[in-house]
Write a protein that holds these residues in place. Sequence first.
Motif, mmCIF file in Angstrom:
data_model
loop_
_atom_site.group_PDB
_atom_site.id
_atom_site.type_symbol
_atom_site.label_atom_id
_atom_site.label_comp_id
_atom_site.label_asym_id
_atom_site.label_seq_id
_atom_site.Cartn_x
_atom_site.Cartn_y
_atom_site.Cartn_z
ATOM 1 N N UNK A 1 0.870 -1.243 0.130
ATOM 2 C CA UNK A 1 -0.155 -0.157 0.121
ATOM 3 C C UNK A 1 0.802 1.252 0.061
ATOM 4 N N UNK A 2 0.819 2.091 -0.911
ATOM 5 C CA UNK A 2 1.300 3.404 -1.001
ATOM 6 C C UNK A 2 0.401 4.559 -0.575
ATOM 7 N N UNK A 3 0.884 5.256 0.379
ATOM 8 C CA UNK A 3 0.126 6.485 0.879
ATOM 9 C C UNK A 3 0.368 7.717 -0.019
ATOM 10 N N UNK A 4 -0.603 8.253 -0.535
ATOM 11 C CA UNK A 4 -0.522 9.573 -1.358
ATOM 12 C C UNK A 4 -1.367 10.694 -0.696
ATOM 13 N N UNK A 5 -0.679 11.939 -0.798
ATOM 14 C CA UNK A 5 -1.201 13.169 -0.255
ATOM 15 C C UNK A 5 -1.052 14.187 -1.479
ATOM 16 N N UNK A 6 -2.049 15.244 -1.425
ATOM 17 C CA UNK A 6 -2.019 16.028 -2.502
ATOM 18 C C UNK A 6 -2.910 17.162 -1.998
ATOM 19 N N UNK A 7 -2.685 18.260 -2.781
ATOM 20 C CA UNK A 7 -3.736 19.611 -2.238
ATOM 21 C C UNK A 7 -4.243 20.178 -3.554
ATOM 22 N N UNK A 8 -5.400 20.594 -3.317
ATOM 23 C CA UNK A 8 -6.189 21.036 -4.432
ATOM 24 C C UNK A 8 -6.795 22.438 -3.729
ATOM 25 N N UNK A 9 -7.318 23.390 -4.761
ATOM 26 C CA UNK A 9 -7.564 24.725 -4.249
ATOM 27 C C UNK A 9 -9.084 24.940 -4.627
ATOM 28 N N UNK A 10 -9.760 25.305 -3.850
ATOM 29 C CA UNK A 10 -11.406 25.327 -3.907
ATOM 30 C C UNK A 10 -11.729 26.858 -3.893
ATOM 31 N N UNK A 11 -12.402 27.382 -4.779
ATOM 32 C CA UNK A 11 -12.805 28.629 -4.982
ATOM 33 C C UNK A 11 -13.625 29.313 -3.686
ATOM 34 N N UNK A 12 -13.154 30.440 -3.234
ATOM 35 C CA UNK A 12 -14.069 30.910 -1.977
ATOM 36 C C UNK A 12 -15.423 31.048 -2.368
ATOM 37 N N UNK A 13 -16.195 30.714 -1.125
ATOM 38 C CA UNK A 13 -17.488 30.676 -1.073
ATOM 39 C C UNK A 13 -18.303 29.416 -1.688
ATOM 40 N N UNK A 14 -17.352 28.350 -2.052
ATOM 41 C CA UNK A 14 -18.068 27.198 -2.637
ATOM 42 C C UNK A 14 -17.789 25.929 -1.458
ATOM 43 N N UNK A 15 -17.283 26.268 -0.447
ATOM 44 C CA UNK A 15 -17.140 25.177 0.598
ATOM 45 C C UNK A 15 -18.602 24.061 0.811
ATOM 46 N N UNK A 16 -19.694 24.806 0.862
ATOM 47 C CA UNK A 16 -20.887 23.908 1.220
ATOM 48 C C UNK A 16 -21.230 23.302 -0.230
ATOM 49 N N UNK A 17 -21.020 23.729 -1.292
ATOM 50 C CA UNK A 17 -21.393 23.366 -2.603
ATOM 51 C C UNK A 17 -20.162 22.162 -2.759
ATOM 52 N N UNK A 18 -19.211 22.345 -2.350
ATOM 53 C CA UNK A 18 -18.085 21.115 -2.645
ATOM 54 C C UNK A 18 -18.556 19.805 -1.775
ATOM 55 N N UNK A 19 -19.068 20.332 -0.626
ATOM 56 C CA UNK A 19 -19.287 19.222 0.674
ATOM 57 C C UNK A 19 -20.400 18.406 -0.073
ATOM 58 N N UNK A 20 -21.658 19.073 -0.439
ATOM 59 C CA UNK A 20 -22.753 18.587 -0.925
ATOM 60 C C UNK A 20 -22.311 17.732 -2.284
ATOM 61 N N UNK A 21 -21.534 18.233 -3.087
ATOM 62 C CA UNK A 21 -21.189 17.234 -4.055
ATOM 63 C C UNK A 21 -20.375 16.121 -3.754
#
Length: 105
Positions: free
Chosen positions: A2-22
């Motif tokens: 098993x390999x562990x992989x981590x990364x970061x991405x960038x959400x547009x401000x104001x879309x936190x709830x929409x990202x969670x919903x999706x």
Amino acid sequence: MMKRIAFKMFLHQGFEEEYKRRHKEIWTELKVLLKESGVEDYSIFLDEETHILFGVLKCSNELRYKDLPLQPIMQNWWEYNKDIMQTNEDNSPKSISLEEVFYLE
């Protein structure tokens, strides 16, 4: 192995709830594809101060994992989410791999 992989991405401000919903309503076909590609124990964390998303997963099949961007379901998911996050020209999320510097077993 098993390999562990981590990364970061960038959400547009104001879309936190929409990202969670999706992601609460993530497509069954996408979940199946991820699991068939060896992805396990996958989490995404949100830093609400910076709007940075941190993804962490375990992968048992790196070759299949690296093949995910070629899959139509993955490309459709990116298309679906391109309006709420920073993306590349192919609609994939702008993503930066993170180096593991500590792991407590």
